[in-house]
Design an enzyme around this catalytic site. Structure first.
Site, PDB file in Angstrom:
ATOM      1  N   PHE B  14       0.509  -1.089   0.194  1.00 19.67           N
ATOM      2  CA  PHE B  14      -0.173   0.175  -0.185  1.00 19.67           C
ATOM      3  C   PHE B  14       0.775   1.227   0.166  1.00 19.67           C
ATOM      4  O   PHE B  14       0.246   2.289  -0.706  1.00 19.67           O
ATOM      5  CB  PHE B  14      -0.894   0.139   0.504  1.00 19.67           C
ATOM      6  CG  PHE B  14      -2.265  -1.360   1.399  1.00 19.67           C
ATOM      7  CD1 PHE B  14      -3.059  -0.774   0.220  1.00 19.67           C
ATOM      8  CD2 PHE B  14      -1.702  -2.168   1.857  1.00 19.67           C
ATOM      9  CE1 PHE B  14      -3.615  -1.890  -0.046  1.00 19.67           C
ATOM     10  CE2 PHE B  14      -3.554  -2.971   1.895  1.00 19.67           C
ATOM     11  CZ  PHE B  14      -3.456  -3.156   1.372  1.00 19.67           C
ATOM     12  N   VAL B  79      16.479  -6.597  -2.931  1.00 21.54           N
ATOM     13  CA  VAL B  79      17.487  -6.195  -2.340  1.00 21.54           C
ATOM     14  C   VAL B  79      18.356  -6.887  -1.137  1.00 21.54           C
ATOM     15  O   VAL B  79      17.724  -7.181  -0.504  1.00 21.54           O
ATOM     16  CB  VAL B  79      16.335  -4.532  -1.739  1.00 21.54           C
ATOM     17  CG1 VAL B  79      17.969  -4.479  -1.418  1.00 21.54           C
ATOM     18  CG2 VAL B  79      15.781  -3.561  -2.896  1.00 21.54           C
ATOM     19  N   GLU B 173     -10.712 -12.276  12.979  1.00 21.63           N
ATOM     20  CA  GLU B 173     -11.602 -11.999  11.448  1.00 21.63           C
ATOM     21  C   GLU B 173     -11.305 -13.689  11.306  1.00 21.63           C
ATOM     22  O   GLU B 173     -11.458 -14.799  10.003  1.00 21.63           O
ATOM     23  CB  GLU B 173     -11.259 -11.297   9.999  1.00 21.63           C
ATOM     24  CG  GLU B 173     -11.670 -10.170  10.584  1.00 21.63           C
ATOM     25  CD  GLU B 173     -11.204  -9.134   9.268  1.00 21.63           C
ATOM     26  OE1 GLU B 173     -11.628  -7.979   9.181  1.00 21.63           O
ATOM     27  OE2 GLU B 173     -10.005  -8.346   8.444  1.00 21.63           O
ATOM     28  N   ALA B 313      -3.598  -0.944   6.688  1.00 23.59           N
ATOM     29  CA  ALA B 313      -2.794  -0.155   5.382  1.00 23.59           C
ATOM     30  C   ALA B 313      -3.331   1.507   4.810  1.00 23.59           C
ATOM     31  O   ALA B 313      -3.110   2.213   4.563  1.00 23.59           O
ATOM     32  CB  ALA B 313      -4.111  -0.961   4.562  1.00 23.59           C
TER      33      ALA B 313
END
Lengths: 420, 420
Positions: B14, B79, B173, B313
């Site tokens: 995000f 990276v 959740e 987010a």
């Protein structure tokens, strides 16, 4: 209960599943064993490998398919051995499952004609796992090519080259799908040269789709060529390594090689103590001397008019239905003297967008009409309303947008080589 | 070209993606590096893990998202190091990428608070790979339980028991979704006893969803309990093994344990030569002393009013937008004195069908209305028309049929133990 016929079916592909369904109203107790939890619609597996469909769209949990069929028990397990003397099936979990009738529908795996070391470099396509691995390999090849496009153009060309070995329906559909995928990716990879992408279809015989009429083979070849696929017939492969394929007509450098050239039967023959390979069956679909064992689908070899029936879904399905009817009669004590007869409805193969060849009930169709027929037939034979809906939507979306929807590399990448 | 600002963004979550998009019209050359080829909508990852959605529905190729943005180059690479002296990023493929401004948005991984050996038994959920592995583990547990249901009821009970550690939004959740998945599977597993299924949510603190208002925590807990989830607050975990969790309040036997309790920052701090962990940034989102390096999202730690901003987010997105605006101004030579300010729109968590809690702009919503809002918000923030369409269709289908659509075990199973 004890005197109900105990039917054990090994394998929930087209053959095993249709046998189970045919027995839905019969007074039998069925145990259906599969090492996977899902039935797979193999004819569309190449679309998962080429990022057009998701795995869930062409697979459905076996338990869900048979939810309403009370006389079947589904077991996810691996068969390790069969005792035809004791009439039991030994599973990996340790359980022995007794049977009165055994149906072996365990399919086939790839055959590298004795060159098993080729498997590592030229994977084939039989399971969702295979399709997944291939999708990641293809997509990763483009990602790596993008990185080295400027520093090492030769490596980029190799990474953008794909060889498909075997030009039966699977090989033809695969080659066409890779060519289309590559073309659609070119919009997203800014450093790649589209001219570097090569898709080469290698076939040992004289034409593609050898089981089709010659006119359809010719059309399929010209359709493939119009997508940019190089078709090399009469070309035998003599060696495969990680970045090249050696053929009778020269060496092809390619980072991705896909095997679509041959299959061998699953271990069923070994379980039965027979010669390895396909199990020869008679017209009652039983191997000689085994009264209570049926072998169907790709696992079986049944000669009709001097040639073995092909290893395709309709053959497996009809064999499963035949065995189902036969066992249903046996369970009721009814006579059953019918022999297995294959009703050949024809064959279809798609090359790509708006392109397919079909030979249905003697009618030869090509181009857009053949392609619509191909799509309709595949959607029709898919199991499950949801899968049908989602496949059609996915196809429509791809058709309109020219995009491939499932371009995910999900698994941890192998470490990038410093010199790709 | 040489005097265009070179912006290197590491990570296409995000934060990184919103920074890149914010720069779409700026005179800069962006290189966006990610080790994956896709942007992942992490808030719905638990639905992939619980067989409700397919991976392709919550992920989208990074190249596709940025197709129309000419000033960005996408590189799939890892990276390995950053040289702030030479202003280059070293990648696994061997390439060194120079930058004028560097944005590190590399997210977080799980933290086991020093007990790294727990990772094997209690996997967490950050990538599609994680979700896939968890989905297979959960589904396989039911398959194994079905096999041993009669011969070893204690093993079946253990296999049907799931522990979720950590009762933040992810844990809540996840626990609700597993309870619903288990309930829907009961129709398909004929030998399993539904009463054996246990889902236990363990939380060290005094209430679930500690970042929400107390009234919403209470509602979430009662919603969870009505789904059959056992909620154990004030319970610290002291050990985790393959089949049990040891807590301050006793031992829980469970075949599947899921970690949702804590995260640690990615290796960005190490690259910068800073103390391991989250990178402390000031209100310009730069670590002290590094003029050209921005650290955003879960990788950063920014204290506001004495508490760090949460790793969610919206924070990452707003940070990305801020850095994008800041760099766009720099590229144009314009002044930019604004500091980063987080605009908190609230928070949402769903517990299951028709059940959610939401705290939006001070408004507290629960039940069906909260759940509709939760669904709408998640669909709205998904990237891509196709993903939105397919997620909505999948949800509708599940809502109507009470089925889970993606119940596939795809990878070759580990060999079944003879004594499961």
């Amino acid at each position: 209960m004890a005197d109900r016929l105990r039917v054990v079916i090994v394998g929930a592909g087209f053959g095993g599943l249709s046998a189970a369904k045919e027995l839905s109203r019969a007074p039998v107790d069925i145990t259906l064993i599969d090492q996977q939890n899902h039935h797979l619609f193999q004819p569309l597996l190449y679309q998962v490998a080429t990022a057009a469909l998701t795995p869930a769209e062409i697979a459905v949990p076996i338990r869900q398919v048979l939810r309403k069929q009370d006389n079947v028990r589904v077991v996810m397990d691996r068969v390790e051995a069969v005792s035809t003397a004791e009439k039991t099936v030994r599973c990996e979990s340790g359980q022995d499952i007794p049977y009165d009738a055994l149906v072996l529908a365990t399919g086939a795996r790839h055959s590298y004609f004795g060159n098993d070391d080729w498997a590592e470099h030229a994977p084939g396509l039989k399971t969702l796992d295979d399709a997944f691995a291939l999708r990641e390999k293809i997509l990763r090849a483009f990602e790596h090519a993008e990185i080295v496009a400027e520093s090492d153009p030769a490596a980029a060309r190799r990474l953008q080259s794909f060889v498909v070995i075997g030009a039966g329906p699977t090989g033809v559909e695969m080659a066409g799908a890779i060519a289309e995928l590559a073309a659609s990716l070119m919009r997203d990879f800014r450093h790649l040269d589209a001219a570097n992408t090569r898709v080469i279809l290698v076939e040992g015989g004289p034409r593609v789709l050898p089981s089709f009429a010659e006119s359809l083979s010719a059309r399929a070849q010209s359709d493939l060529e119009s997508l940019g696929v190089e078709v090399r017939v009469n070309t035998m492969v003599s060696d495969i390594s990680s970045d090249r394929v050696t053929t009778g007509n020269g060496v092809i450098e390619a980072g991705t090689v896909i095997w679509a050239a041959g299959v061998k039967a699953s271990p069923a023959a070994r379980w039965l103590g027979l010669r390895p390979g396909h199990v020869e069956v008679d017209e009652t679909l039983r191997p000689e001397g085994l009264e209570d064992v049926y072998v169907i689908g790709d696992t079986a070899r049944l000669e009709v008019d001097g040639a073995p029936l092909p290893g395709i879904a309709p053959v497996a399905k009809q064999m499963g239905q035949y065995v189902g009817r036969r066992l249903a009669a046996a369970a009721k004590g009814a006579a059953f003297t019918e022999h297995f007869r294959y009703r050949d409805a024809g064959a279809l193969a798609t090359i790509g967008r708006n392109r397919a060849v079909a030979d249905i009930f003697g009618l030869k169709l090509t181009g857009f009409i053949g392609w619509l027929l191909w799509g309709a037939a595949h959607v029709y034979f898919l199991i499950g309303f949801k899968n049908r809906l989602f496949v059609v939507l996915h196809w429509l979306w791809s058709y309109v947008t020219w995009q491939r929807g499932v371009r995910l590399i999900m698994h941890d990448a192998p470490k990038l080589s410093k010199r790709v």
